[in-house]
Write an enzyme that holds these catalytic residues in place. Structure first.
Site, mmCIF file in Angstrom:
data_model
loop_
_atom_site.group_PDB
_atom_site.id
_atom_site.type_symbol
_atom_site.label_atom_id
_atom_site.label_comp_id
_atom_site.label_asym_id
_atom_site.label_seq_id
_atom_site.Cartn_x
_atom_site.Cartn_y
_atom_site.Cartn_z
ATOM 1 N N GLU A 5 0.716 -1.118 -0.219
ATOM 2 C CA GLU A 5 0.058 0.080 0.113
ATOM 3 C C GLU A 5 0.991 1.180 -0.140
ATOM 4 O O GLU A 5 1.923 1.407 0.681
ATOM 5 C CB GLU A 5 -1.008 -0.020 1.148
ATOM 6 C CG GLU A 5 -1.499 1.276 1.600
ATOM 7 C CD GLU A 5 -2.529 1.704 0.634
ATOM 8 O OE1 GLU A 5 -2.577 3.005 0.233
ATOM 9 O OE2 GLU A 5 -3.184 1.089 -0.474
ATOM 10 N N ASP A 48 5.096 1.586 -3.515
ATOM 11 C CA ASP A 48 4.677 1.737 -4.631
ATOM 12 C C ASP A 48 4.291 0.601 -5.297
ATOM 13 O O ASP A 48 5.119 -0.260 -5.483
ATOM 14 C CB ASP A 48 5.426 2.551 -5.771
ATOM 15 C CG ASP A 48 4.853 2.743 -6.964
ATOM 16 O OD1 ASP A 48 4.565 1.808 -7.989
ATOM 17 O OD2 ASP A 48 4.653 3.846 -7.544
ATOM 18 N N ASP A 102 -6.407 -4.119 -5.718
ATOM 19 C CA ASP A 102 -7.742 -3.299 -5.296
ATOM 20 C C ASP A 102 -7.222 -1.968 -5.503
ATOM 21 O O ASP A 102 -6.848 -1.369 -4.717
ATOM 22 C CB ASP A 102 -7.967 -3.700 -3.860
ATOM 23 C CG ASP A 102 -9.146 -2.977 -3.357
ATOM 24 O OD1 ASP A 102 -9.988 -2.237 -4.111
ATOM 25 O OD2 ASP A 102 -9.213 -3.077 -2.004
ATOM 26 N N TYR A 139 -21.987 2.420 -4.948
ATOM 27 C CA TYR A 139 -21.047 2.752 -5.996
ATOM 28 C C TYR A 139 -21.736 3.393 -7.058
ATOM 29 O O TYR A 139 -23.038 2.984 -7.143
ATOM 30 C CB TYR A 139 -20.296 1.549 -6.396
ATOM 31 C CG TYR A 139 -18.925 1.219 -5.509
ATOM 32 C CD1 TYR A 139 -18.846 2.043 -4.361
ATOM 33 C CD2 TYR A 139 -18.267 0.029 -5.786
ATOM 34 C CE1 TYR A 139 -17.745 1.427 -3.705
ATOM 35 C CE2 TYR A 139 -16.954 -0.245 -5.122
ATOM 36 C CZ TYR A 139 -16.885 0.370 -3.953
ATOM 37 O OH TYR A 139 -15.818 0.107 -2.990
#
Length: 383
Positions: free
Chosen positions: A159, A189, A210, A292
């Site tokens: 992350e 990264d 994700d 969403y």
């Protein structure tokens, strides 16, 4: 007397109309200020490309508000959806419907890896202890779901923004996921890490990406490229393919909604790209999720192997899926290379319960509206 009464009646009606008009104006003004008066605000999701907007009302002040080196991170409470996680004013997840997306991203690839007919021994088991990579997903939900699989031995989680991790640990109910000894958290990264590990010859059984949206369509029709676009580059997908176990690893990644034309075009492009790289029969799956935009988002699941044409038949824009009399011929054998009894057993063997994922919704996720199949799998005729 009659004339006087009529005049008085008219005056009374005029006064009543004036009162009603003032009342309506006051009510309208009250509607505009009601959110502020009740310490609430709207989190808006706008899709200028299709003239669409939806709002979620959250309670203020924020439970948490942190400005990291990369973005503004906020957590709110809401009456219906529980905790609401927001990055740069864009809704990322809610406690109520986060299981829809995150459970599918976690369980679909693991089940497809362990449930392949060719991967099981004569006793019907797979002895592999799985090594999993998660790219992105700093809220930690995917990691927490992966930990429900006893077959998973280790999870490397990469992350970029450490503050996202810190806020999630403190304020989200699954924030203890990183405490598990199976989880190795890497702050850095994701694209660079994938390339580095691939170049070193490392490999994973399952990779979950994700990532947030790679681009945004502005109100004037212009395209704004977002930082996560590097996770959708051809070179990155090539590195992901190289990083998977040859001929058996499974990749899954967030792949937008088919209800927005630019997203649909990307879905079609990604399917072709994955096939060109070497993934066997990449499939777009659909997830229903109310918070969403348009209430739908999707994923791509792709296997680093040649399935020998054993995947399901897809409906092309021609008459390939149309039988006599123009009747659509349904392909009832979904994912024939999967041992669904095995997957059902794996599902019952999870160490925790799910709210959205189960084997039947896994299979049916790949059943798309005909117009989507025609566009994505066919010749790209405009919708």
């Amino acid at each position: 007397m009659a004339l006087k009464y009529s005049a008085r009646l008219q005056i009374a009606f005029l006064a009543l109309n004036l009162i009603l008009s003032c009342t309506q104006q006051h009510a309208s003004a009250s509607d505009d200020t009601s959110l502020a008066a009740s310490s609430r605000k709207k989190v808006d999701e706008e899709e200028d490309e299709i003239g669409y907007i939806q709002s979620l009302i959250v309670n203020t002040p924020a439970v948490a508000s942190v400005e990291s080196s990369y973005q503004e991170i906020e957590v709110y409470d809401s009456d219906h959806f529980g905790k609401v996680f927001v990055l740069d004013d864009c809704l990322q997840l809610t406690e109520r419907d986060a299981p829809h997306y995150n459970e599918m991203l976690a369980h679909v690839p693991v089940m497809e890896y362990l449930g392949r007919r060719s991967s099981t021994t004569s006793s019907g088991t797979n002895d592999d202890k799985l090594k999993v990579l998660v790219v992105g997903g700093g809220d930690g939900y995917v990691v927490s779901e992966l930990l429900k699989h006893p077959q998973i031995e280790s999870i490397d989680h990469v992350e970029l923004d450490e503050e996202v991790i810190n806020v999630s640990k403190e304020h989200l109910p699954w924030g203890d996921a990183w405490k598990d000894e199976k989880v190795n958290l890497i702050i850095g990264d994701g694209a660079a890490y994938v390339k580095q590990q691939a170049d070193k010859g490392e490999s994973y059984h399952v990779i979950v990406q994700d990532a947030s949206d790679p681009f945004w369509i502005d109100e004037d029709g212009g395209v704004t490229t977002l930082p996560s676009s590097v996770l959708y580059d051809t070179s990155h997908f090539e590195s992901l393919y190289k990083l998977l176990r040859p001929k058996e690893g499974v990749l899954i990644f967030q792949a937008e909604t088919y209800n927005i034309p630019s997203n649909l075009e990307s879905i079609r492009k990604w399917r072709g790209l994955l096939g060109d790289i070497g993934f066997g029969n990449p499939r777009y799956g659909s997830i229903s999720i109310s918070t969403y935009p348009t209430g739908q988002i999707g994923f791509f699941a792709a296997h680093a192997r040649d399935d020998g044409g054993g995947g399901e038949k897809v409906c092309e824009a021609s008459d390939a899926c149309v039988g006599d009399g123009g009747v659509v011929v349904e392909e009832m054998e979904i994912l024939p290379e999967m041992d669904w009894n095995r997957i059902l057993a794996l599902f019952y063997g999870l160490s925790g319960k799910t709210r959205y994922y189960h084997p039947r919704i896994h299979r049916s996720a790949y059943d798309l509206p005909l117009w989507v199949e025609q566009y994505v799998n066919g010749d790209g005729v405009n919708i």
